[in-house]
Design an enzyme around this catalytic site. Sequence first.
Site, PDB file in Angstrom:
ATOM      1  N   GLY A 230       0.791  -1.228   0.000  1.00 49.89           N
ATOM      2  CA  GLY A 230       0.000   0.000   0.000  1.00 49.89           C
ATOM      3  C   GLY A 230       0.822   1.275   0.000  1.00 49.89           C
ATOM      4  O   GLY A 230       0.258   2.369   0.073  1.00 49.89           O
ATOM      5  N   ARG A 310      -5.950   0.326 -15.150  1.00 46.33           N
ATOM      6  CA  ARG A 310      -6.158   1.247 -14.020  1.00 46.33           C
ATOM      7  C   ARG A 310      -6.947   2.511 -14.380  1.00 46.33           C
ATOM      8  O   ARG A 310      -7.862   2.875 -13.647  1.00 46.33           O
ATOM      9  CB  ARG A 310      -4.821   1.600 -13.355  1.00 46.33           C
ATOM     10  CG  ARG A 310      -4.099   0.368 -12.774  1.00 46.33           C
ATOM     11  CD  ARG A 310      -2.882   0.754 -11.945  1.00 46.33           C
ATOM     12  NE  ARG A 310      -3.240   1.397 -10.716  1.00 46.33           N
ATOM     13  CZ  ARG A 310      -3.188   2.701 -10.482  1.00 46.33           C
ATOM     14  NH1 ARG A 310      -2.710   3.510 -11.396  1.00 46.33           N
ATOM     15  NH2 ARG A 310      -3.580   3.194  -9.336  1.00 46.33           N
ATOM     16  N   CYS A 343     -14.540  -2.079 -27.045  1.00 41.59           N
ATOM     17  CA  CYS A 343     -15.912  -1.592 -27.164  1.00 41.59           C
ATOM     18  C   CYS A 343     -16.496  -1.343 -25.781  1.00 41.59           C
ATOM     19  O   CYS A 343     -17.500  -1.952 -25.382  1.00 41.59           O
ATOM     20  CB  CYS A 343     -16.753  -2.597 -27.938  1.00 41.59           C
ATOM     21  SG  CYS A 343     -16.124  -2.853 -29.595  1.00 41.59           S
ATOM     22  N   GLU A 344     -15.834  -0.512 -25.041  1.00 38.61           N
ATOM     23  CA  GLU A 344     -16.281  -0.083 -23.712  1.00 38.61           C
ATOM     24  C   GLU A 344     -15.880   1.375 -23.610  1.00 38.61           C
ATOM     25  O   GLU A 344     -14.720   1.716 -23.861  1.00 38.61           O
ATOM     26  CB  GLU A 344     -15.537  -0.856 -22.597  1.00 38.61           C
ATOM     27  CG  GLU A 344     -15.884  -2.312 -22.472  1.00 38.61           C
ATOM     28  CD  GLU A 344     -17.247  -2.566 -21.846  1.00 38.61           C
ATOM     29  OE1 GLU A 344     -17.802  -1.647 -21.208  1.00 38.61           O
ATOM     30  OE2 GLU A 344     -17.755  -3.681 -22.027  1.00 38.61           O
TER      31      GLU A 344
HETATM   32  C1  LIG Z   1      -2.056  -6.153  -3.264  1.00 35.07           C
HETATM   33  C2  LIG Z   1      -1.386  -6.560  -2.027  1.00 35.07           C
HETATM   34  C3  LIG Z   1      -0.110  -6.078  -1.719  1.00 35.07           C
HETATM   35  C4  LIG Z   1       0.608  -5.066  -2.568  1.00 35.07           C
HETATM   36  O1  LIG Z   1      -0.047  -3.852  -2.589  1.00 35.07           O
HETATM   37  P1  LIG Z   1       0.677  -2.595  -3.299  1.00 35.07           P
HETATM   38  O2  LIG Z   1      -0.382  -1.552  -3.314  1.00 35.07           O
HETATM   39  O3  LIG Z   1       1.062  -3.054  -4.664  1.00 35.07           O
HETATM   40  O4  LIG Z   1       1.849  -2.252  -2.472  1.00 35.07           O
HETATM   41  C5  LIG Z   1       0.494  -6.562  -0.578  1.00 35.07           C
HETATM   42  N1  LIG Z   1      -0.110  -7.461   0.225  1.00 35.07           N
HETATM   43  C6  LIG Z   1      -1.332  -7.947  -0.040  1.00 35.07           C
HETATM   44  C7  LIG Z   1      -1.932  -8.931   0.883  1.00 35.07           C
HETATM   45  C8  LIG Z   1      -2.008  -7.501  -1.173  1.00 35.07           C
HETATM   46  O5  LIG Z   1      -3.229  -7.986  -1.422  1.00 35.07           O
END
Ligand SMILES: *Cc1c(COP(=O)(O)O)cnc(C)c1O
Length: 416
Positions: A230, A310, A343-344
């Site tokens: 994250g 994305r 086609c979206e």
């Molecule tokens: C998706 C995910 C990550 C990686 O998330 P990032 O946003 O790419 O850093 C790490 N751990 C778990 C359990 C995830 O589902």
Amino acid sequence: MVLKTLPFDREFIEKLAEHYPTPFYIYDEKTLRRNARLFTESFSWNSGFKEFFAVKANPNPELLKILRTEFLGGDCSSLPELLLCERIGMSGEEIMFTSNNTPAMEFVKAKQLGAIINLDDLTHLEFLEHCAGLPDLISFRWNPGTLREVESVIGNPVEAKYGLTTEQIFEGFSLAKRKGVRRLGLHTMVASNMLQDEFFCYTAKTVFELVREIERRIGVRIEFVNLGGGFGVAYRPEQIPLDMKRVAEMIHEEYDKLILPSNLAPLKIFTESGRLIAAESGTLITRVIHEKNTYKHYIGVDACMANLMRPGMYGAYHHITVLGKPEGSGGKIETVDVVGSLCENCDKFAVNRELPKIEIGDILAIHDAGAHGYAMGFQYNGKLRCAELLLQENGLVRMIRRAETPDDYFATLNLT
Ligand SMILES: *Cc1c(COP(=O)(O)O)cnc(C)c1O
């Protein structure tokens, strides 16, 4: 404003395009290594630190091999991801298995590899025991539920399907202890593409407090905390990048305040970043094939949402550079929608974007696409996945995945 740069120019890409038709991804090895080192160096104060690259962000084995030479492990959540790590030579505690709603065969494979198994539910302890036997080391994923500080930025963890409640965490560790599991870890992940450094510090603090409480209440000592992924990427030029050094220092301070005085050190710190490791290293290269003027001004490119989902899926911003027409060079600027051929109507890489005046044949570089880019590709509408190239540290380019062909589209069928 952070200037978005690229490790190549139009001439370089035009040469490549003679061998590798657009669209394609190109990854820069230098940038990938630099971001991997950012983690290991920032957390060097913690002797057991390890970053497990979230394989889902970019499952190209050549990139995983590079990351492995930077001492990163792999974070998996499916059987093919486990097999991929195995195929590049990873084993044992180099592999983290953070899955949810897990099929038995995936636990069996994770156990066979000796991976660190991170359980998403209390019932999974017995499920794992039954299908694969309990390993010596088990981790539980904690869902902190209502955390005011968290809720305001990422939404309510109560609504997230992941992890055990706080009460279940205590129950889980007690049960694991009774069943003879000797080594224990604690995982939590409450961020997604987060750019605020205090947020990670706050998460670490609550996890450290829980580690203390677990020791106090059930006499169980935690070996590692896994702070998940994250870690955010500054996709927009005006965004301020996350300062990982500062994040790690803030977590260090909390560690010294909470873990050291409780005699709970050494406590290893793990992370599972995907995005911050790989996003910046990857660029999607696509050529302009049409220009259309109706109620809006459209630039049609040969890539589509199947190559990078994305923007279409989340409305996510990806910076675009028109190669050979640098920003701020004083040329004419136009407001355009950059669109693919699906086609979206959501198949747009940019909406109302100001770009230098584009001509058919121009090459666009879509930035920061190395994580959750190719990986989210699909074949809907008969769109095929493109090739992936690696710009090596020595300046040479190597194809690390070929483009799909119609034969791949037919490969799962039995057409006679
Ligand atoms: C998706 C995910 C990550 C990686 O998330 P990032 O946003 O790419 O850093 C790490 N751990 C778990 C359990 C995830 O589902």
